[in-house]
Design a protein around this motif. Structure first.
Motif, PDB file in Angstrom:
ATOM      1  N   ASN A  32     -64.120  42.180  29.263  1.00 33.94           N
ATOM      2  CA  ASN A  32     -63.330  41.008  28.907  1.00 33.94           C
ATOM      3  C   ASN A  32     -62.949  40.147  30.211  1.00 33.94           C
ATOM      4  OD1 ASN A  32     -63.279  41.903  26.238  1.00 33.94           O
ATOM      5  ND2 ASN A  32     -61.838  43.488  27.131  1.00 33.94           N
ATOM      6  N   ASP A  46     -59.386  30.130  31.260  1.00 37.97           N
ATOM      7  CA  ASP A  46     -59.275  31.243  30.122  1.00 37.97           C
ATOM      8  C   ASP A  46     -58.858  30.766  28.951  1.00 37.97           C
ATOM      9  OD1 ASP A  46     -56.467  30.785  30.987  1.00 37.97           O
ATOM     10  OD2 ASP A  46     -56.241  32.850  31.196  1.00 37.97           O
ATOM     11  N   VAL A  48     -59.180  30.308  25.387  1.00 41.33           N
ATOM     12  CA  VAL A  48     -60.080  30.981  24.226  1.00 41.33           C
ATOM     13  C   VAL A  48     -59.659  30.624  22.917  1.00 41.33           C
ATOM     14  CG1 VAL A  48     -61.041  32.925  23.308  1.00 41.33           C
ATOM     15  CG2 VAL A  48     -60.979  32.555  25.943  1.00 41.33           C
ATOM     16  N   GLY A  50     -60.297  31.861  19.245  1.00 35.72           N
ATOM     17  CA  GLY A  50     -60.683  32.880  18.598  1.00 35.72           C
ATOM     18  C   GLY A  50     -61.811  32.626  17.755  1.00 35.72           C
ATOM     19  N   THR A  98     -68.101  31.835  23.095  1.00 30.98           N
ATOM     20  CA  THR A  98     -66.561  31.285  22.836  1.00 30.98           C
ATOM     21  C   THR A  98     -65.645  32.139  23.528  1.00 30.98           C
ATOM     22  OG1 THR A  98     -66.671  32.304  20.751  1.00 30.98           O
ATOM     23  CG2 THR A  98     -67.265  29.895  20.842  1.00 30.98           C
ATOM     24  N   SER A  99     -65.846  33.418  23.829  1.00 30.12           N
ATOM     25  CA  SER A  99     -65.117  34.294  24.659  1.00 30.12           C
ATOM     26  C   SER A  99     -65.289  34.288  25.923  1.00 30.12           C
ATOM     27  CB  SER A  99     -64.914  35.726  23.897  1.00 30.12           C
ATOM     28  OG  SER A  99     -66.159  36.165  23.846  1.00 30.12           O
TER      29      SER A  99
END
Ligand code: HEM
Length: 414
Positions: A32, A46, A48, A50, A98-99
């Motif tokens: 992660n 960072d 993001v 979901g 996307t993460s």
């Protein structure tokens, strides 16, 4: 002096970078992203949105600064198993990117580390249904009828078998994500058209400010919102008389609309405001003071003329039934004028310096019941048509979102 202040500002910025003022993304044991602060903050590093859920991201989520729309043409001869494999690859890559994680085959993994609100929204043209499950094809999934009064459609901006809407606040991230996703699709199809759009940079407008388009108009005032039930009603069909083609699914209409900035420059300020029915300065209706004031379409001048003209864009576009509402999520475009002097549209003035417009993206549960009547009215009469020309048109079915174990479009394979 101002000059010194600017030089001073530049020095500070350079100093911050030299001192390591950029955030670094590191992975924890689970892969992660962990953002480490080093000096100045990088607030988007960072950020993001979901990916997984009942509904796809990139629709009711705030629109990032950049948005690319890519229509893919699928190769001949694909079967149901191929499409399933394609959607699984696409979903896995989109979920990673996307993460902030590089997909397995990513050859520039460093470019995947800053998602900056990256979203990837996938939509289907008719062919996906024809291959996978013709019975599931929504009745409205076909090209819009021609609007002969206004359309000058160009094949290079029409249709498509699959659409990807990729949005991010970082243009680098977007470029990389687009490349990775298209590489993943390479054996299944190739890009038919790409439309690149932008809004204001992240951080240059206060949160909640309505965007402006390249005419300088405040554009997006009357739109459904997640603060009440209007977004669910309009986009997901949670309204009597409307039904979504699948729960959590919706539709996307993309109209590429050329805006002739060169002739718009010739319109005087009152003429510009008259054309829309709203003020340029703050977007207030001509019958009000503030952007949020409701437009009074029945107000008349002392001589008895309507304050908001019969031909004004907002009078023509406004909903006449509860169904006739759409979520507008447009992006501006601005291309270099070609060396041949060719603008995109025939009626452009010679010697024009802009090839600009709107990627008019609109989400609604049912485009025929919601979008079409509005567009028909605007085609018949809308003062804005003096300066705008639709040059591309496409309709897609947006499947629901998926769970971490599933893939976008898995409902068609159940
Ligand atoms: C409202 C610009 C095309 C539907 C507006 C407003 C502006 C605007 C400035 C007023 C502020 C707002 O509520 O956002 C434009 C431009 C266009 C364009 C420059 C083309 C380049 C379209 C198209 C449609 C559409 C193609 C739909 C078919 C609407 C709707 C509203 C609106 C529904 C809100 C009306 C209301 O209830 O007051 N547009 N528009 N527009 N526009 Fe457009």
């Amino acid at each position: 002096t101002r000059r010194n202040a600017l030089i001073g500002g530049a020095t500070v910025t350079a100093g911050a970078v030299a001192a390591g003022g950029i955030n670094a993304v590191r992975r924890d044991g689970g892969g992660n992203p962990q953002v480490e602060e080093a000096g100045a903050t990088a607030p988007l590093a960072d950020a993001v949105v979901g990916f997984h859920g009942d509904r796809q991201a990139g629709i009711t989520t705030p629109a990032p600064a950049y948005g690319n729309f890519i229509a893919v043409g699928l190769r001949a001869g694909l079967d149901r198993t191929d499409v399933r494999r394609m959607l699984k690859v696409l979903t896995a890559d989109a979920a990673d990117l996307t993460s902030g994680l590089p997909p397995i085959a990513d050859q520039e993994p460093e470019l995947a580390e800053i998602p900056a609100n990256l979203t990837v929204t996938v939509g289907f043209g008719e062919r996906v249904f024809d291959i996978v499950d013709p019975a599931a094809k929504p009745e409205w999934l076909k090209p819009l009828p021609a609007f002969e009064q206004i359309d000058q459609l160009r094949e290079e901006y029409n249709g498509g078998d699959l659409v990807l809407q990729i949005c991010s606040d970082d243009r680098m991230t977007l470029a990389h994500a687009q490349r990775v996703l298209l590489k993943g699709l390479r054996s299944f199809g190739e890009a038919k058209w790409v439309q690149e759009g932008f809004r204001n940079a992240s951080g240059s407008l206060k949160k909640g400010t309505t965007m402006r388009n390249l005419f300088g108009q405040v554009d997006g005032t009357i739109n459904p919102t997640t603060e009440d039930s209007s977004m669910d009603e309009v986009v997901y069909g949670d309204l009597e008389g409307l039904e979504p083609w699948a729960p959590g699914g919706t539709s996307l209409v993309i109209r590429r609309i050329h805006m002739n900035l060169d002739t718009w420059d010739e319109a005087d300020p009152p003429g510009r405001e008259d054309a829309v029915g709203r003020r340029i300065s703050n977007g207030a209706p001509l019958t009000g003071q503030r952007e949020e004031d409701p437009a009074d379409l029945s107000a008349t001048t002392p001589l008895g003329f309507p304050v908001i003209g019969d031909y004004a864009h907002i009078r023509r576009a406004t909903a006449t039934t509860p169904e006739e509402r759409i979520l507008r999520r447009p992006y501006n475009y601005d291309l270099p004028v070609s060396a041949a002097g060719g603008l995109a549209v025939k009626d452009s003035t010679s010697g024009g310096v802009s090839d600009s417009g709107l990627i008019f993206a609109s989400y609604q549960a049912d485009p025929v019941r919601q979008f079409l009547p509005i567009q028909q009215r605007l085609a018949e009469l809308d003062m804005l048509n003096m300066w705008t020309v639709p040059i591309g048109s496409a309709v897609f079915a947006i499947p629901p979102g998926c769970s971490p174990g599933g893939f976008v479009g898995d409902l068609l394979f159940e």
